[in-house]
Enzyme design. Structure first.
Site, PDB file in Angstrom:
ATOM      1  N   LYS A 183       0.846  -1.195   0.000  1.00 52.59           N
ATOM      2  CA  LYS A 183       0.000   0.000   0.000  1.00 52.59           C
ATOM      3  C   LYS A 183       0.882   1.246   0.000  1.00 52.59           C
ATOM      4  O   LYS A 183       1.468   1.610   1.012  1.00 52.59           O
ATOM      5  CB  LYS A 183      -0.921   0.061   1.216  1.00 52.59           C
ATOM      6  CG  LYS A 183      -1.972   1.161   1.013  1.00 52.59           C
ATOM      7  CD  LYS A 183      -2.571   1.725   2.272  1.00 52.59           C
ATOM      8  CE  LYS A 183      -1.814   2.853   2.887  1.00 52.59           C
ATOM      9  NZ  LYS A 183      -1.718   4.074   2.081  1.00 52.59           N
ATOM     10  N   GLU A 186      -1.234   7.556  -0.102  1.00 50.67           N
ATOM     11  CA  GLU A 186      -2.361   8.082  -0.890  1.00 50.67           C
ATOM     12  C   GLU A 186      -1.964   9.338  -1.674  1.00 50.67           C
ATOM     13  O   GLU A 186      -2.649   9.749  -2.598  1.00 50.67           O
ATOM     14  CB  GLU A 186      -3.557   8.392   0.031  1.00 50.67           C
ATOM     15  CG  GLU A 186      -3.306   9.371   1.168  1.00 50.67           C
ATOM     16  CD  GLU A 186      -2.716   8.713   2.426  1.00 50.67           C
ATOM     17  OE1 GLU A 186      -2.108   7.621   2.305  1.00 50.67           O
ATOM     18  OE2 GLU A 186      -2.851   9.300   3.509  1.00 50.67           O
ATOM     19  N   GLY A 236       7.599   5.329   7.223  1.00 52.17           N
ATOM     20  CA  GLY A 236       6.730   6.494   7.418  1.00 52.17           C
ATOM     21  C   GLY A 236       7.080   7.185   8.714  1.00 52.17           C
ATOM     22  O   GLY A 236       8.217   7.064   9.211  1.00 52.17           O
ATOM     23  N   SER A 237       6.112   7.881   9.271  1.00 49.71           N
ATOM     24  CA  SER A 237       6.391   8.673  10.470  1.00 49.71           C
ATOM     25  C   SER A 237       6.477   7.777  11.708  1.00 49.71           C
ATOM     26  O   SER A 237       5.879   6.694  11.760  1.00 49.71           O
ATOM     27  CB  SER A 237       5.287   9.706  10.661  1.00 49.71           C
ATOM     28  OG  SER A 237       4.052   9.041  10.813  1.00 49.71           O
ATOM     29  N   THR A 238       7.183   8.272  12.704  1.00 54.16           N
ATOM     30  CA  THR A 238       7.319   7.535  13.962  1.00 54.16           C
ATOM     31  C   THR A 238       5.948   7.339  14.607  1.00 54.16           C
ATOM     32  O   THR A 238       5.637   6.270  15.134  1.00 54.16           O
ATOM     33  CB  THR A 238       8.289   8.293  14.890  1.00 54.16           C
ATOM     34  OG1 THR A 238       9.578   8.276  14.259  1.00 54.16           O
ATOM     35  CG2 THR A 238       8.391   7.660  16.262  1.00 54.16           C
ATOM     36  N   GLU A 239       5.098   8.374  14.500  1.00 50.67           N
ATOM     37  CA  GLU A 239       3.774   8.293  15.116  1.00 50.67           C
ATOM     38  C   GLU A 239       2.954   7.144  14.508  1.00 50.67           C
ATOM     39  O   GLU A 239       2.393   6.313  15.223  1.00 50.67           O
ATOM     40  CB  GLU A 239       3.083   9.636  14.859  1.00 50.67           C
ATOM     41  CG  GLU A 239       1.822   9.841  15.606  1.00 50.67           C
ATOM     42  CD  GLU A 239       1.090  11.077  15.053  1.00 50.67           C
ATOM     43  OE1 GLU A 239       1.715  11.893  14.351  1.00 50.67           O
ATOM     44  OE2 GLU A 239      -0.118  11.159  15.311  1.00 50.67           O
ATOM     45  N   VAL A 240       2.901   7.087  13.171  1.00 48.44           N
ATOM     46  CA  VAL A 240       2.111   6.013  12.534  1.00 48.44           C
ATOM     47  C   VAL A 240       2.812   4.662  12.730  1.00 48.44           C
ATOM     48  O   VAL A 240       2.149   3.634  12.908  1.00 48.44           O
ATOM     49  CB  VAL A 240       1.843   6.314  11.040  1.00 48.44           C
ATOM     50  CG1 VAL A 240       1.129   5.148  10.375  1.00 48.44           C
ATOM     51  CG2 VAL A 240       1.013   7.585  10.894  1.00 48.44           C
ATOM     52  N   GLY A 241       4.145   4.668  12.761  1.00 44.75           N
ATOM     53  CA  GLY A 241       4.883   3.421  13.029  1.00 44.75           C
ATOM     54  C   GLY A 241       4.440   2.805  14.355  1.00 44.75           C
ATOM     55  O   GLY A 241       4.266   1.584  14.464  1.00 44.75           O
ATOM     56  N   GLU A 258      10.915   1.759   9.305  1.00 43.19           N
ATOM     57  CA  GLU A 258      11.877   2.800   8.896  1.00 43.19           C
ATOM     58  C   GLU A 258      11.162   4.132   9.140  1.00 43.19           C
ATOM     59  O   GLU A 258      10.210   4.458   8.436  1.00 43.19           O
ATOM     60  CB  GLU A 258      12.222   2.661   7.406  1.00 43.19           C
ATOM     61  CG  GLU A 258      12.884   1.358   7.029  1.00 43.19           C
ATOM     62  CD  GLU A 258      14.318   1.257   7.527  1.00 43.19           C
ATOM     63  OE1 GLU A 258      14.944   2.304   7.786  1.00 43.19           O
ATOM     64  OE2 GLU A 258      14.800   0.122   7.670  1.00 43.19           O
ATOM     65  N   CYS A 292      13.900  11.587   5.106  1.00 50.36           N
ATOM     66  CA  CYS A 292      14.171  11.091   6.459  1.00 50.36           C
ATOM     67  C   CYS A 292      15.627  11.346   6.843  1.00 50.36           C
ATOM     68  O   CYS A 292      15.943  11.539   7.998  1.00 50.36           O
ATOM     69  CB  CYS A 292      13.845   9.604   6.542  1.00 50.36           C
ATOM     70  SG  CYS A 292      14.740   8.630   5.333  1.00 50.36           S
ATOM     71  N   GLU A 390      11.547  16.640  13.937  1.00 48.20           N
ATOM     72  CA  GLU A 390      11.645  16.509  12.478  1.00 48.20           C
ATOM     73  C   GLU A 390      10.703  17.524  11.822  1.00 48.20           C
ATOM     74  O   GLU A 390       9.498  17.506  12.055  1.00 48.20           O
ATOM     75  CB  GLU A 390      11.234  15.093  12.069  1.00 48.20           C
ATOM     76  CG  GLU A 390      11.421  14.835  10.588  1.00 48.20           C
ATOM     77  CD  GLU A 390      10.956  13.436  10.161  1.00 48.20           C
ATOM     78  OE1 GLU A 390       9.799  13.083  10.431  1.00 48.20           O
ATOM     79  OE2 GLU A 390      11.769  12.723   9.547  1.00 48.20           O
TER      80      GLU A 390
END
Ligand code: NAD
Length: 504
Positions: A183, A186, A236-241, A258, A292, A390
């Site tokens: 995926k 978007e 992706g971002s640390t938050e979504v990770g 990552e 990144c 970041e």
């Protein structure tokens, strides 16, 4: 020279079980070019049921398909053909990525070459995946540890380097014999969606790679929690990770991450300052700072700071910003309104916290696009948000230091640990700093170079696991122990000294 803006948008399909597919709901979503404000792509909007169909196809291809059992040499042929097809599609793919992401087209073309090189390298690894053997366990025992493909993978990618980042994952997972559901973001799904047909042309069997387009919710979240997925590889971002780790608990799937970075670029007084100057400006302007690995913190030794900072500012001032379809442009458009506002609010916070704005700091007034000029703050203090968080934009925060120990302390003052650059001619300093910084990649007297052979990943909240290099293929495997007994075996009741049980 400027590439013409196409007069119609591209239309895309998903790729599920060897076929082009629309969303079951029939719904689509679209993307406007961040540089031109016109619609450039329309994509199927995947729901949870589309994810389920893609996972079922990948599961079948893994459980009863041929791919996991093919000789490495056969898998390698497919990956090599894919690399060639990516090269042949370079111009079209670069245009798609520039239109969706706002990145300079010349850079986008380079990224297609770098992506193809990763497929080439992964092809070589297909033939080199192996375990260990233990011939030291006695005359009657042979011990083997073998590597098997981990199974069905979910891959979720961000918008900043669409084809390059999926190429850091997908060919390596395929090399290991896995099957996948991918995926993309978007915001930039175009080239990843095009990969479905391309891989079929390269000879990949049906169902081995399935590609869906949609938002994090519900598509990404469904993939992360799906009980039939064995591993998620997420960039992706640390938050979504962290959210992905939460969803993975459903079946305790393996997670490779990552994530973000706040990377220090450390310049000592004895460095080749010409070379460092170029790398510092490149490090923060490349891909509009939406990278990144962006060298978004410059740590410069106080004795040379004033002169060096002035030169960084003068060089950054000359970097051309504007229409990414123009071959001369080095800083294109910012990906979307949210990111644009986020960068501007960090610039506000730098001003509010008392850092000194030396260059830029403003949005550029262009009719249809979102642009931000290269921005430089000095007199930044380690505790300010612009020193620790970041920003993901062309914003450089400059701090000064006196001693090596102080530089290391400042460099490590972040939740991240992705990469760092060190500029010095002193080998002791170079290696002391390299060994003391808690980050996955350290560049000495260079910045942001990469090679497929060298692994990449983060310490701390920059990630879990590694991509690239020979380790990457191992990430996508399970280790299995096979113990062989040779010759007659004495029953346990007849043994004077029982052998140690393997597990208890
Ligand atoms: P993001 O985390 O917002 O989105 C990444 C992907 O996750 C997208 O495909 C998105 O649709 C999906 N997603 C969103 N919510 C989800 C959920 N709840 N469950 C599952 N998937 C979900 O990141 P972004 O804005 O696309 O990319 C920028 C970030 O990526 C930056 O922090 C950057 O540092 C990081 N990044 C890291 C690397 C690396 O190799 N370390 C490389 C590139 C980008």
């Amino acid at each position: 020279m400027t590439t013409l803006l196409p007069n119609a948008h591209f239309t895309y399909t998903m790729w599920i079980d060897g076929h082009a597919a629309s969303a079951k709901s029939g719904q689509t979503f679209s993307r406007e070019s961040p540089a031109h404000g016109v619609k450039v792509g329309e994509y199927p909007l995947a729901g949870a049921d589309d994810v389920d169909a893609a996972v079922a196809a990948a599961r079948r291809a893994f459980d009863i398909g041929s791919w996991p059992h093919l000789p490495g040499a056969e898998r390698a042929k497919v990956l090599l053909r894919a690399a060639e097809l990516i090269r042949a599609s370079k111009d079209e793919f670069a245009l798609i990525e520039t239109l969706e992401s706002g990145k300079p087209i010349k850079q986008a073309r380079d990224e297609m070459e770098w992506s193809a090189a990763l497929w080439d390298y992964a092809a070589a690894l297909c033939r080199h995946l192996h375990g260990d053997s233990y011939n030291t366990l006695g005359a009657q025992v042979l011990g083997l540890t073998i590597r098997e493909p981990i199974g069905v993978l979910g891959m979720i990618t961000p918008w900043n380097f669409p084809l390059l980042i999926i190429s850091q994952k997908l060919p390596f997972a395929l090399a290991a014999g896995c099957t996948c559901v991918v995926k993309p973001s978007e915001l930039t799904p175009g080239t990843t969606l095009r990969l479905g047909e391309l891989l079929a042309e390269a000879g990949l069997p049906t169902g081995v790679v399935n590609i869906i387009s949609g938002y994090g919710e519900p598509a990404g979240a469904r993939l992360s929690e799906h009980p039939d997925i064995n591993m998620i590889s997420f960039t992706g971002s640390t938050e979504v990770g962290k959210a992905v780790v939460g969803s993975s608990k459903s079946n305790l799937k393996k997670v490779e991450l990552e994530l973000g970075g706040k990377n220090p670029h450390i310049v000592f007084a004895d460095a080749d300052l010409e070379a460092a100057l170029d790398a510092v400006v490149f490090g923060v302007c490349f891909n509009m700072g939406e990278c990144c690995n962006s060298g978004s913190r410059l740590l410069v030794q106080r004795s040379i700071a004033q002169n060096f900072i002035n030169r960084v500012i003068e060089t950054a001032r000359t970097i051309p910003v504007g229409d990414p379809l123009d071959e001369q442009i080095k800083i294109g458009a910012i990906i979307d309104g949210n990111q644009f506002q986020k960068i501007l609010s960090y610039i506000d916070s730098g001003n509010r916290d008392g850092a000194r704005l030396r260059l830029g700091g403003k949005a550029l007034n262009r009719e249809n696009g979102r642009f931000i000029e290269a921005t430089i703050f000095d007199e930044v203090q380690p505790e300010m948000s612009i020193a620790k968080e970041e920003i993901f934009g062309p914003v450089l925060s400059i701090l000064t230091f006196d001693t090596t120990e102080e530089a290391i302390r400042i460099a490590n003052n972040t939740i991240y640990g992705l990469s760092a650059g060190v500029w010095t001619r002193d080998i002791d300093t170079a290696f002391t700093v390299s060994r003391s910084i808690r980050a996955g990649t350290i560049w000495i007297n260079t910045f942001m170079d990469g090679y497929p052979e060298l692994c990449f990943g983060g310490f701390n909240q920059s990630g879990l696991g590694r991509e690239l290099g020979r380790f990457s293929i191992e990430e996508f495997t399970e280790l299995k122990t096979v113990q062989v007994h040779l010759g007659p075996r004495t029953g346990w009741w007849a043994r004077e000294t029982p052998t140690m049980p393997g597990t208890v």
